[in-house]
Design a protein around this motif. Sequence first.
Motif, short mmCIF file in Angstrom:
data_model
loop_
_atom_site.label_atom_id
_atom_site.label_comp_id
_atom_site.label_asym_id
_atom_site.label_seq_id
_atom_site.Cartn_x
_atom_site.Cartn_y
_atom_site.Cartn_z
N GLY A 365 -13.92 -2.99 -9.79
CA GLY A 365 -12.68 -2.96 -10.35
C GLY A 365 -11.78 -1.63 -10.32
O GLY A 365 -10.75 -1.41 -11.10
N GLY A 366 -12.17 -0.70 -9.58
CA GLY A 366 -11.46 0.45 -9.30
C GLY A 366 -10.62 0.03 -7.98
O GLY A 366 -9.51 -0.31 -7.98
N ASP A 367 -10.89 1.08 -6.77
CA ASP A 367 -10.07 0.88 -5.77
C ASP A 367 -10.12 -0.81 -5.13
O ASP A 367 -11.16 -1.29 -5.53
CB ASP A 367 -10.81 1.84 -4.65
CG ASP A 367 -10.38 3.05 -4.94
OD1 ASP A 367 -9.36 3.45 -5.63
OD2 ASP A 367 -10.96 4.17 -4.30
N TYR A 368 -9.13 -0.85 -4.47
CA TYR A 368 -8.97 -2.17 -4.04
C TYR A 368 -9.70 -2.62 -2.35
O TYR A 368 -9.48 -1.55 -1.50
CB TYR A 368 -7.56 -2.71 -3.84
CG TYR A 368 -7.12 -3.14 -4.95
CD1 TYR A 368 -6.70 -4.49 -5.42
CD2 TYR A 368 -6.93 -2.11 -5.98
CE1 TYR A 368 -6.23 -4.86 -6.65
CE2 TYR A 368 -6.37 -2.31 -7.30
CZ TYR A 368 -6.04 -3.72 -7.73
OH TYR A 368 -5.50 -4.15 -8.83
N TYR A 385 -5.60 -8.03 -0.91
CA TYR A 385 -6.07 -6.99 -1.84
C TYR A 385 -6.63 -7.74 -3.08
O TYR A 385 -6.07 -8.34 -3.84
CB TYR A 385 -4.90 -5.94 -2.09
CG TYR A 385 -3.61 -6.71 -2.56
CD1 TYR A 385 -3.61 -6.63 -3.90
CD2 TYR A 385 -2.66 -7.06 -1.55
CE1 TYR A 385 -2.19 -7.14 -4.42
CE2 TYR A 385 -1.29 -7.61 -2.09
CZ TYR A 385 -1.34 -7.38 -3.65
OH TYR A 385 -0.14 -8.07 -4.30
N HIS A 386 -7.82 -6.94 -3.34
CA HIS A 386 -8.68 -7.26 -4.61
C HIS A 386 -9.70 -6.29 -4.89
O HIS A 386 -10.23 -5.76 -4.08
CB HIS A 386 -9.47 -8.87 -4.14
CG HIS A 386 -9.64 -9.62 -5.45
ND1 HIS A 386 -10.67 -9.21 -6.32
CD2 HIS A 386 -9.02 -10.84 -5.75
CE1 HIS A 386 -10.61 -10.05 -7.24
NE2 HIS A 386 -9.71 -11.13 -6.86
N ASN A 387 -9.81 -6.08 -6.08
CA ASN A 387 -10.55 -4.89 -6.61
C ASN A 387 -12.02 -5.51 -7.29
O ASN A 387 -12.74 -4.75 -7.74
CB ASN A 387 -9.88 -4.07 -7.43
CG ASN A 387 -9.71 -4.57 -8.91
OD1 ASN A 387 -9.55 -5.72 -9.00
ND2 ASN A 387 -8.98 -3.64 -9.80
N GLY A 503 -3.82 3.48 -11.94
CA GLY A 503 -3.24 2.39 -11.13
C GLY A 503 -2.67 2.65 -10.05
O GLY A 503 -2.17 1.99 -9.26
N ASN A 504 -2.57 3.98 -9.54
CA ASN A 504 -1.99 4.52 -8.37
C ASN A 504 -3.19 4.29 -7.19
O ASN A 504 -4.05 4.99 -7.26
CB ASN A 504 -1.45 5.52 -8.26
CG ASN A 504 -0.15 6.09 -9.31
OD1 ASN A 504 0.28 5.02 -9.46
ND2 ASN A 504 0.28 7.13 -9.60
N HIS A 505 -2.63 3.46 -6.12
CA HIS A 505 -3.71 3.26 -4.95
C HIS A 505 -3.03 3.57 -3.75
O HIS A 505 -1.66 3.47 -3.69
CB HIS A 505 -4.03 1.70 -5.31
CG HIS A 505 -5.02 1.61 -6.36
ND1 HIS A 505 -6.27 2.13 -6.48
CD2 HIS A 505 -4.57 1.13 -7.55
CE1 HIS A 505 -6.66 1.73 -7.69
NE2 HIS A 505 -5.80 1.05 -8.37
N ASP A 506 -3.73 3.52 -2.73
CA ASP A 506 -2.97 3.61 -1.07
C ASP A 506 -3.75 2.94 -0.36
O ASP A 506 -4.08 2.97 0.93
CB ASP A 506 -2.84 5.32 -0.81
CG ASP A 506 -4.40 5.89 -0.64
OD1 ASP A 506 -5.39 5.27 -0.90
OD2 ASP A 506 -4.08 7.06 -0.37
N ASP A 507 -4.94 1.85 -0.69
CA ASP A 507 -5.49 1.12 -0.16
C ASP A 507 -4.72 0.28 0.87
O ASP A 507 -5.31 -0.14 2.28
CB ASP A 507 -6.67 0.37 -0.80
CG ASP A 507 -6.90 0.97 -2.23
OD1 ASP A 507 -6.35 0.77 -3.28
OD2 ASP A 507 -7.90 1.75 -2.04
N LEU A 508 -3.64 -0.28 0.47
CA LEU A 508 -3.04 -1.27 1.47
C LEU A 508 -2.24 -0.52 2.27
O LEU A 508 -2.26 -0.76 3.65
CB LEU A 508 -2.07 -1.89 0.62
CG LEU A 508 -2.34 -3.24 -0.17
CD1 LEU A 508 -1.45 -3.64 -1.37
CD2 LEU A 508 -2.78 -4.39 0.95
N ILE A 509 -1.74 0.72 2.36
CA ILE A 509 -1.29 1.86 3.31
C ILE A 509 -2.23 2.17 4.44
O ILE A 509 -2.03 2.08 5.55
CB ILE A 509 -0.87 3.07 2.66
CG1 ILE A 509 0.27 2.92 1.73
CG2 ILE A 509 -0.56 4.23 3.65
CD1 ILE A 509 0.67 4.04 1.07
N VAL A 510 -3.73 2.41 3.57
CA VAL A 510 -4.70 2.52 4.85
C VAL A 510 -4.99 1.10 5.91
O VAL A 510 -5.27 1.31 7.01
CB VAL A 510 -5.97 2.99 4.16
CG1 VAL A 510 -7.17 2.77 5.00
CG2 VAL A 510 -6.02 4.29 3.36
N ALA A 511 -4.87 0.03 5.10
CA ALA A 511 -5.34 -1.15 5.90
C ALA A 511 -4.09 -1.23 6.94
O ALA A 511 -4.26 -1.73 8.12
CB ALA A 511 -5.31 -2.40 4.86
N ALA A 512 -2.68 -1.12 6.67
CA ALA A 512 -1.77 -1.35 7.51
C ALA A 512 -1.61 -0.09 8.71
O ALA A 512 -1.40 -0.44 9.74
CB ALA A 512 -0.40 -1.15 6.51
#
Length: 529
Positions: A365-368, A385-387, A503-512
Motif C-alpha cells: 500500500g506504499g510505493d507502486y 501502476y498498483h500499490n 502521496g508523492n511518488h516517482d515509480d512511473l518515472i523509474v519504469a519509463a
Amino acid sequence: MAALTKKQKLEKIMGSFELFAKNFIYITDTKNQKVKFNLNSAQIELDELIENNRFVVVNKARKAGVSTYMLAAALWRCCTRENESILIVSYKTDSSKYLFETLKKMNMWLPRDQYPDLFPETKRDSRDELLFENGSRVVCAVAGNKEIARGFSPTWTHLSEFAHYANQEKQLLSVEQALIDNGKLTIETTSNGTNNHYYKLFMSAYKGNSKYKPYFIPFYHELYKEQNRNQHDEAEEWFKANNKGNRLREKDLEPDEKILFEKGANLRFLMWRRYKLLDMTLQEFYQEYPSNPMESFISTGQSVFDQSKVLERLNYILEPLSTNEVYSQLPDVLKLYINRGLYIYKLPKKGIKMFGGVDTASGSGGDYSTVTIFDNEGEQVLSFYHNKVPVYLFAEIVDTIGKWCNYAYLAIERNNLGLPLIERLRKDYEYMNLLKQKVFDQKGKKKLQLGWTTTNTSKSIMISDFKEQFERGFINLHCKETLQQMQIFQEVDGKMNNKKGEGNHDDLIVAAALACQAMKQNKYYVDIA
C-alpha cells in the motif's frame, strides 16, 4: 404585469446575494474610490457553486476577487439569517487584519439610515469579531499551530490562502469536524508548489475523487478583461510597434498560443502574455498567471524536467482506451485491472517490437509496482501502476503484459524486490526477453546479469537519457500520472527523487526511464515474426 412595490423590491434584493451586493455593498476600487460591488463573472459562477455544494476548493490566478466575494457573502448571510456563525481564516496576522477591516467597511457602509429596519444593528465590533443583534456573527482568525475552530461551531468557514498554512491537514480536519450539520466550507488560495496537503486536496477534487468541488480561475477569464484593460492596451501598443502597426492575428499564433486561443484566451490576452514574457520565464508566468491548475503548481527551482514541455504534453495526451474497446482482447489475468491500474493507449500490433520498464514494490500500500511499454517508434502503448499487488502476483501480471505486447523486451530494476521478480519470471514463467547489464566481478572479469542495477551513478544516467528522449520528442508519453510525477521530480544535493510529501511518488518515472534503457539496447532474444 403589475410593478413591484418598494417592499417587494427590497424582499427580492435581500433574497439574492448578487442583488444585495449590487445595491448595498460598497468596496474601494483600484483607484481607492468607493464604488458599488457588482459581481464579476467568476464571482457569479463561484456563488452558484457554493450555493449548491457544501465543500468547495478554489485555485486561482492573482487578484481574482474571491476574498472580496467571500466577505460580502458573509455579511449578506448575517444580515438575512439569524444565528449565523461564520469563520474567516487567513494565514498570517496582516492578511487577517486586512480582510476584517474590509468586512467592517462593508458593514459600516450599509445604508442603515436609509433603510432602518432592513439591516441588523451591530451589537459588538471587536478586534476579531462582528456580532449582530440577530445573533449572527463573523469571526476572523489566523491559522497557526493550534486547532483553528476549537470551541466554535461555524455554519460556514472560509479558509483564505490555505496553501500557505502550516499543518494544513491538521487544520483542515479540525475545521471540518467543527462545522454544524450541513455547514459549508470553502477554501481559496494561490498555489504554493506541490509539497503540501493543498496540492493533494485540489488534485483529488480535480480528478473527481473528493467531496470537494473544484473551481479554477485562469488568467484569461472574462473577469480580467476589464480589470487588466490598461495593461492589455499597453501590451497591444507594444505589439503593434514591433509588428508594423499590426495586431496579433490568429494565423500568427504559436502552437501553445493556439491551445490557449481554443480554450478561450482572446488575442488581446495573448498579446499581453507575450508582453509579460519579455521580463519573465515561461515557468514563472505559469506560476503567476496559470491557464490550468497544473501550471499553478509549478515550482521552478530544482525541477529535473522542463516543466513547459511536461505541461504541453499534458495538453495532448491520449485518453486510455475504454474497457469495452479492449476487454475482449485482454488476457484474463489483466481484465481485473483495466482502467483500474492498467491503462492501454494503443492496442499492440502483430510483429512490432516493444520495449518496457518495470519497477517493483512490496504491494503493502506504499510505493507502486509499475510497468511502462513503448512500441518501436517510441509511442507509449501501456502503463500499469498498483500499490497493493504482492510480488508473486506482480510477476504473473508482468509476464502476461510482456507476452501480450509481442513478448516485449523488459528492463527490470533488480534492486531489492526486483531480483525475486526476475527470478520468478525466468524460472516460473520462462520469460526470456529481459535486459542484461554488463558488470565486472572482483577479479575484473566481465559478465552479464539480468536486470538493471540502480546506483547513484546509473540512476543519473537512466534519468538523463529519459529526460533527453522526452524533451527531444523521441518518445511520446500518454500516461497522465507519469507526467504529473515528472512535475515534482527534482534534483537536490546531486540526488534525484520526487519531492518529499505524502502521496508523492516517482515509480512511473523509474519504469519509463528503464523502458528507455531497453530501447537504447535495442535487443530482442525471441523471434516474433
